[in-house]
Structures are given as structure tokens and as C-alpha cells.
Write an enzyme that holds these catalytic residues in place. Structure first.
Site, PDB file in Angstrom:
ATOM      1  N   ARG A  47       0.833  -1.198   0.000  1.00  0.00           N
ATOM      2  CA  ARG A  47       0.000   0.000   0.000  1.00  0.00           C
ATOM      3  C   ARG A  47       0.874   1.257   0.000  1.00  0.00           C
ATOM      4  NH1 ARG A  47      -2.124  -3.670   3.743  1.00  0.00           N
ATOM      5  NH2 ARG A  47      -4.254  -4.339   3.267  1.00  0.00           N
ATOM      6  N   LYS A  52      -1.512  -2.181   7.508  1.00  0.00           N
ATOM      7  CA  LYS A  52      -2.919  -2.036   7.861  1.00  0.00           C
ATOM      8  C   LYS A  52      -3.298  -3.080   8.908  1.00  0.00           C
ATOM      9  CE  LYS A  52      -7.355  -1.254   5.662  1.00  0.00           C
ATOM     10  NZ  LYS A  52      -8.068  -1.208   4.393  1.00  0.00           N
ATOM     11  N   HIS A  90      -2.400   2.558  -6.131  1.00  0.00           N
ATOM     12  CA  HIS A  90      -3.208   1.345  -6.001  1.00  0.00           C
ATOM     13  C   HIS A  90      -3.285   0.568  -7.313  1.00  0.00           C
ATOM     14  CE1 HIS A  90      -5.917  -1.126  -3.640  1.00  0.00           C
ATOM     15  NE2 HIS A  90      -6.629  -1.274  -4.730  1.00  0.00           N
ATOM     16  N   HIS A 100      -4.136  -8.992   3.406  1.00  0.00           N
ATOM     17  CA  HIS A 100      -5.564  -9.020   3.735  1.00  0.00           C
ATOM     18  C   HIS A 100      -5.805 -10.002   4.876  1.00  0.00           C
ATOM     19  CE1 HIS A 100      -6.771  -7.662  -0.594  1.00  0.00           C
ATOM     20  NE2 HIS A 100      -6.445  -6.645   0.174  1.00  0.00           N
ATOM     21  N   TYR A 160     -10.076  -9.953  -6.785  1.00  0.00           N
ATOM     22  CA  TYR A 160      -9.098 -10.223  -7.835  1.00  0.00           C
ATOM     23  C   TYR A 160      -9.405 -11.499  -8.602  1.00  0.00           C
ATOM     24  CZ  TYR A 160      -6.750  -6.528  -5.401  1.00  0.00           C
ATOM     25  OH  TYR A 160      -6.477  -5.333  -4.821  1.00  0.00           O
TER      26      TYR A 160
END
Length: 197
Positions: free
Chosen positions: A11, A36, A107, A133, A142
Site C-alpha cells: 500500500r 494495515k 493502487h 488481507h 481479484y
């Protein structure tokens, strides 16, 4: 920076906060600290990206660094840490200059990396780990692969592109008539081979 984005899928803020010691050029790894969800993760970074980072570290960063520079891996032309909006604008300008017909910024590289890995056969669980994730359903966006790839697979594998023929035909009849069937793939020019089932 763009090679790092594309190679690792990290990111924007994760790239901004990369430290000099978060990348191991010899091992080809990169450490994302407090990404994150405040999770750390170690990622592979490809040889091409490593070569560009090494060139940057040897030739560019020493010219940018000042006494006040932090230990950030990537610095602005003023020798400071990137502001997220500045990095977004810089990457958007690079993308626009390429005339590839796509709009986006940081992104876009993350999405492209994940999509290209999936199209080349990577397991969705590995892509989930690369992207950081926590949940699989976040990664599942995706799985909606490009229509080009879907059409290619469809053309190569759909049974309607096959012609059914009967094999054999001698005096002996097989016990099961269905066992006499096999498929020959066809293209516009004619038969391309057979696949005995």
C-alpha cells in the site's frame, strides 16, 4: 518506487514508511512494519525491483539525503519523507506519461500485481498474504479476472469448440457404446489434435 509497488503490491503508506533496513537486497525480501491492522509481514521482492532499488540507493538517495533526513527508504527531492498526496500525484504523473490508457496511481500497481499473479496461476491464498488481507473475501475481488484471459481460456477449453467422432468401427463392439467416443479439438483451419477420454 513504481517497481517496488508492482513487485510487492504494498500500500501507499506502507511504501512511505519503509525504512532503509526494511529491505534485504541479498535475500530479496522486504519487511512491512505495522501495515494495515498494525500487522507486520515479510514479502518477496523481485529481482528487477531489487536492481532498481539498489541503483536508487547507490546513485540517487545519497544526493537527496540531508542531515535532517529520516531513515526512510524513499525520499522526496527535498530529502524528506513523502506526504501521501505528493506520492499519489507523482505516481499518477508517471502513469499518465506512459500513455498506457489506464487511470490511477499507487493502487493501480497493487491491483495489477494481484491480477497478473492470479492470471499466471498463483493460488489466491498467496495473493492474500502478499496483499496483507486479513480476510479472504477482501482478496476475492481479484478473482474477477480480465475478460481477455477468460475468453482465451474459454476458446481453448469449451466443449462447443470440439467435434465428436466415433473411434474404432471394427467387428468387435465395446461393451459400453459411450466408451467409443473421444474429442478432437478444432480451430478455424481444422483439426489440431486429439484428446482421448
Amino acid at each position: 518506487m513504481t517497481e517496488t509497488f508492482y513487485s510487492t503490491g504494498i500500500r501507499r503508506l506502507e511504501l512511505i514508511h519503509l525504512g532503509l533496513y526494511d529491505i534485504d537486497l541479498d535475500r530479496g525480501t522486504l519487511m512491512v512494519r505495522q501495515g494495515k491492522g498494525k500487522r507486520d509481514r515479510m514479502l518477496p521482492i523481485g529481482e528487477r525491483a531489487v536492481a532498481w532499488v539498489e541503483k536508487y540507493l547507490n546513485e540517487v538517495r545519497p544526493e537527496l539525503a540531508t542531515a535532517q533526513s529520516e531513515q526512510a527508504l524513499f525520499l522526496t527531492n527535498l530529502g524528506t519523507l513523502f506526504h501521501p498526496n505528493r506520492l499519489t500525484a507523482l505516481v499518477r504523473n508517471y502513469i499518465n506519461a506512459t500513455n498506457i490508457g489506464k487511470k490511477g496511481s499507487c493502487h493501480l500497481f497493487r491491483h495489477s500485481m494481484a491480477t497478473h499473479m492470479l492470471e499466471n496461476g498463483a493460488d489466491i491464498r498467496f495473493i492474500q498474504a502478499m496483499l496483507g488481507h486479513a480476510r479472504m473475501d477482501t482478496t476475492q475481488i481479484y478473482t474477477q479476472v480480465s475478460i481477455k484471459k477468460l475468453k482465451e481460456v474459454h476458446t481453448l477449453t469449451h466443449p462447443a469448440r470440439m467435434k465428436r467422432v466415433i473411434r474404432g468401427g471394427g467387428k468387435k463392439k465395446p461393451p459400453n457404446p459411450a466408451s467409443r467416443l473421444y474429442w478432437i479439438p478444432w480451430n478455424r483451419k481444422g483439426r489440431t489434435g486429439n484428446n482421448n477420454n
